[in-house]
Design a protein around this motif. Structure first.
Motif, short mmCIF file in Angstrom:
data_model
loop_
_atom_site.label_atom_id
_atom_site.label_comp_id
_atom_site.label_asym_id
_atom_site.label_seq_id
_atom_site.Cartn_x
_atom_site.Cartn_y
_atom_site.Cartn_z
N LEU A 223 -2.62 -4.76 2.31
CA LEU A 223 -3.94 -4.49 2.27
C LEU A 223 -4.88 -6.12 2.15
O LEU A 223 -3.89 -6.56 2.33
N HIS B 278 -9.73 1.05 4.48
CA HIS B 278 -9.57 -0.33 3.79
C HIS B 278 -8.96 -1.59 3.92
O HIS B 278 -10.19 -2.11 3.74
N ASN B 279 -8.85 -1.71 5.20
CA ASN B 279 -8.59 -3.13 5.93
C ASN B 279 -10.37 -3.61 6.21
O ASN B 279 -10.80 -4.64 6.42
N ALA C 103 -4.63 2.68 4.94
CA ALA C 103 -4.78 1.46 4.82
C ALA C 103 -5.63 0.84 5.79
O ALA C 103 -6.34 0.22 5.49
N TYR D 230 0.69 -1.51 -0.06
CA TYR D 230 -0.09 -0.22 -0.18
C TYR D 230 0.81 1.23 0.05
O TYR D 230 1.82 1.03 0.92
N GLN E 34 2.57 5.02 0.69
CA GLN E 34 2.77 5.59 1.35
C GLN E 34 3.70 6.66 0.52
O GLN E 34 4.34 7.41 0.72
#
Length: 169
Positions: free
Chosen positions: A136, A109-110, A106, A15, A17
């Protein structure tokens, strides 16, 4: 309601950054703005929203409903603050939105992936390798697979490639 998770990944699958030494790619940012305008909304975590705002964010989002998911913040001027992914989706559905765009970070999303709330993912793969990054995850505790179907693949410019998948739910 259709839910679309939008994320930028590194070429080695982390993911992505961003920061001063690795700013977001302008092509990916333009793509996000296009998707946010089309959906009329986006859902974001508090830290990511604050980073967007700190970088002069807000730009093309005047008429877009911004929903910040936070367990700590009670009020942020100009946006709606909710406590959970489900509450974010319920709010947008009540406002009449047909699509929800989940935009970051993140943890958000998770959370959506872990609760099986995502219908589609859009991954913009940035031309960078990252030594240590975030992943993810569809489930933090168990090793499992979730099948996806490729809906499209296109270059965005600047060596950024977009992959779009439907998720079996």
């Amino acid at each position: 309601m259709k839910t679309i998770l939008w994320a930028t990944l590194t070429a080695n699958g982390n993911y992505a950054q961003s920061g001063p030494e690795n700013p977001p790619k302008k092509e990916a940012l333009a793509d996000f703005a296009t998707h946010a305008q089309a959906a009329g909304n986006f859902i974001v975590g508090r830290r990511t929203f604050e980073a967007m705002r700190g970088n002069g964010g807000g730009g093309p989002f005047g008429e877009v409903d911004i929903v910040v998911v936070s367990k700590n913040a009670s009020e942020i001027p100009g946006v709606t603050v909710v406590r959970s992914p489900q509450e974010a989706l319920s709010y947008l559905q009540q406002k009449g939105h047909q699509t929800a765009l989940i935009s970051g970070g993140a943890d958000i999303h998770n959370s959506f992936l872990g609760q099986d709330l995502v219908d589609e993912v859009i991954f913009n793969v940035a031309p960078v390798l990252e030594g240590k990054g975030l992943n993810l995850l569809i489930n933090k505790d168990n090793y499992q697979y979730k099948h996806v179907k490729l809906l499209g693949c296109k270059p965005l410019g600047g060596d950024v490639i977009q992959l779009r998948y439907a998720i079996d739910r």
